[in-house]
Design an enzyme around this catalytic site. Structure first.
Site, PDB file in Angstrom:
ATOM      1  N   GLU A  67       5.876  -6.066   5.293  1.00 37.31           N
ATOM      2  CA  GLU A  67       5.373  -4.679   4.580  1.00 37.31           C
ATOM      3  C   GLU A  67       6.248  -4.981   3.967  1.00 37.31           C
ATOM      4  OE1 GLU A  67       5.123  -0.636   6.392  1.00 37.31           O
ATOM      5  OE2 GLU A  67       6.027  -1.867   7.394  1.00 37.31           O
ATOM      6  N   GLN A  97      17.409   2.588  -3.243  1.00 42.76           N
ATOM      7  CA  GLN A  97      16.585   1.583  -3.911  1.00 42.76           C
ATOM      8  C   GLN A  97      18.107  -0.219  -4.314  1.00 42.76           C
ATOM      9  OE1 GLN A  97      14.050   0.595  -4.974  1.00 42.76           O
ATOM     10  NE2 GLN A  97      12.983   3.003  -4.313  1.00 42.76           N
ATOM     11  N   GLU A 148       8.957  12.212   5.975  1.00 44.32           N
ATOM     12  CA  GLU A 148       8.269  12.907   5.125  1.00 44.32           C
ATOM     13  C   GLU A 148       7.645  14.105   4.950  1.00 44.32           C
ATOM     14  OE1 GLU A 148       6.334   7.740   5.591  1.00 44.32           O
ATOM     15  OE2 GLU A 148       5.137   9.765   6.993  1.00 44.32           O
ATOM     16  N   GLY A 208       0.998  -1.056   0.224  1.00 46.87           N
ATOM     17  CA  GLY A 208      -0.079  -0.053   0.026  1.00 46.87           C
ATOM     18  C   GLY A 208       0.813   1.537   0.101  1.00 46.87           C
ATOM     19  N   SER A 265       1.689  -0.626   8.332  1.00 47.06           N
ATOM     20  CA  SER A 265       1.951  -1.061  10.082  1.00 47.06           C
ATOM     21  C   SER A 265       1.284  -1.919  11.159  1.00 47.06           C
ATOM     22  CB  SER A 265       3.264   0.047  10.544  1.00 47.06           C
ATOM     23  OG  SER A 265       4.191   0.455  10.001  1.00 47.06           O
ATOM     24  N   ILE A 307       0.851  13.380   6.879  1.00 48.89           N
ATOM     25  CA  ILE A 307       0.909  14.746   7.730  1.00 48.89           C
ATOM     26  C   ILE A 307       1.113  15.016   8.892  1.00 48.89           C
ATOM     27  CG2 ILE A 307      -0.039  17.679   7.278  1.00 48.89           C
ATOM     28  CD1 ILE A 307       1.925  16.672   5.683  1.00 48.89           C
TER      29      ILE A 307
END
Length: 230
Positions: A104, A78, A172, A25, A32, A165
């Site tokens: 995950e 990566q 992030e 996702g 998580s 946010i």
């Protein structure tokens, strides 16, 4: 003969591969939380995304570097992501009672979503892209990285942007909505492809957490490899 038969049967048990489930996702889709839901099952070995490793590669925070300059750091990031996922997907289970291995995101996700999107957006030069593809192809052909089930927590980019946010993860803070839209499109293209390689269970993760957890409970038999034989 009876001793030989016992040894053979024991070897089959040892070599039996766990049912491999990747929780997929977008950023902030609830992966998580989904992993933690299965804490109550002792036969499930769970692996959250190894973010702490990415934050400290011999003192370097690759995750922070990536978001600060994707053109400069996507190739290195990566490469390391592939290594960390490879260790998770190919390592033997922690004990003989493990029948399900859940993680995950996956190597397949890295290749079909993030690497493809990075190439499309110009974050990877073509030689860098080709090196990563050959690395993935070699791994696929020579190691068992296959998946048995993908659980796709499907969300809209706006929803996960608002969640991201709100949770306030430092790295992030610079991620724009546009990037989440790109990741979403990559997921949709990959998981709708006929050669995705395994069954995909899609859960609407735009809904409340309680609704998502209800679906996880409802589909737990499938997620835990019900009727699966190696």
């Amino acid at each position: 003969m009876s001793n030989l038969k016992a040894i053979t049967n024991a070897a089959r048990v040892v070599n039996k591969r766990p049912f491999k489930v990747s929780i997929e996702g977008n950023i902030g889709s609830g992966k998580s939380t989904c992993i933690k839901f299965f804490d109550k099952y002792p036969n499930v070995e769970k692996h959250a995304e190894p973010i702490s490793e990415w934050r400290n590669v011999s003192g370097h925070n690759l995750l922070s570097l990536l978001y600060s300059d994707m053109k400069e750091w996507t190739f290195a990031f990566q490469h390391y992501v592939h290594l960390s996922r490879l260790k998770i997907q190919t390592s033997p289970p922690c004990n003989q009672n493990i029948t399900v291995k859940m993680f995950e995101r996956s190597i397949q996700n890295s290749k079909h979503c993030f690497v493809e999107n990075a190439k499309k957006q110009g974050f990877l030069k073509d030689p860098e892209y080709q090196v990563l593809l050959q690395w993935y192809d070699y791994t696929e052909k020579n190691l068992d990285t296959s998946l048995d089930l993908i659980v796709y927590l499907k969300t809209t980019p706006q929803t996960v942007w608002e969640r991201m946010i709100k949770r306030g993860r430092t790295e992030e803070s610079e991620v724009p909505l546009e990037y989440l839209e790109q990741v979403h499109e990559s997921y949709e293209n990959w998981l709708s492809s006929p050669d995705v390689g395994c069954e995909v269970l899609t859960i609407d993760a735009d809904r409340s957490l309680d609704c998502v957890l209800e679906d996880l409970e409802r589909y737990s038999y499938k997620i835990l490899g019900g009727n699966h034989t190696n």
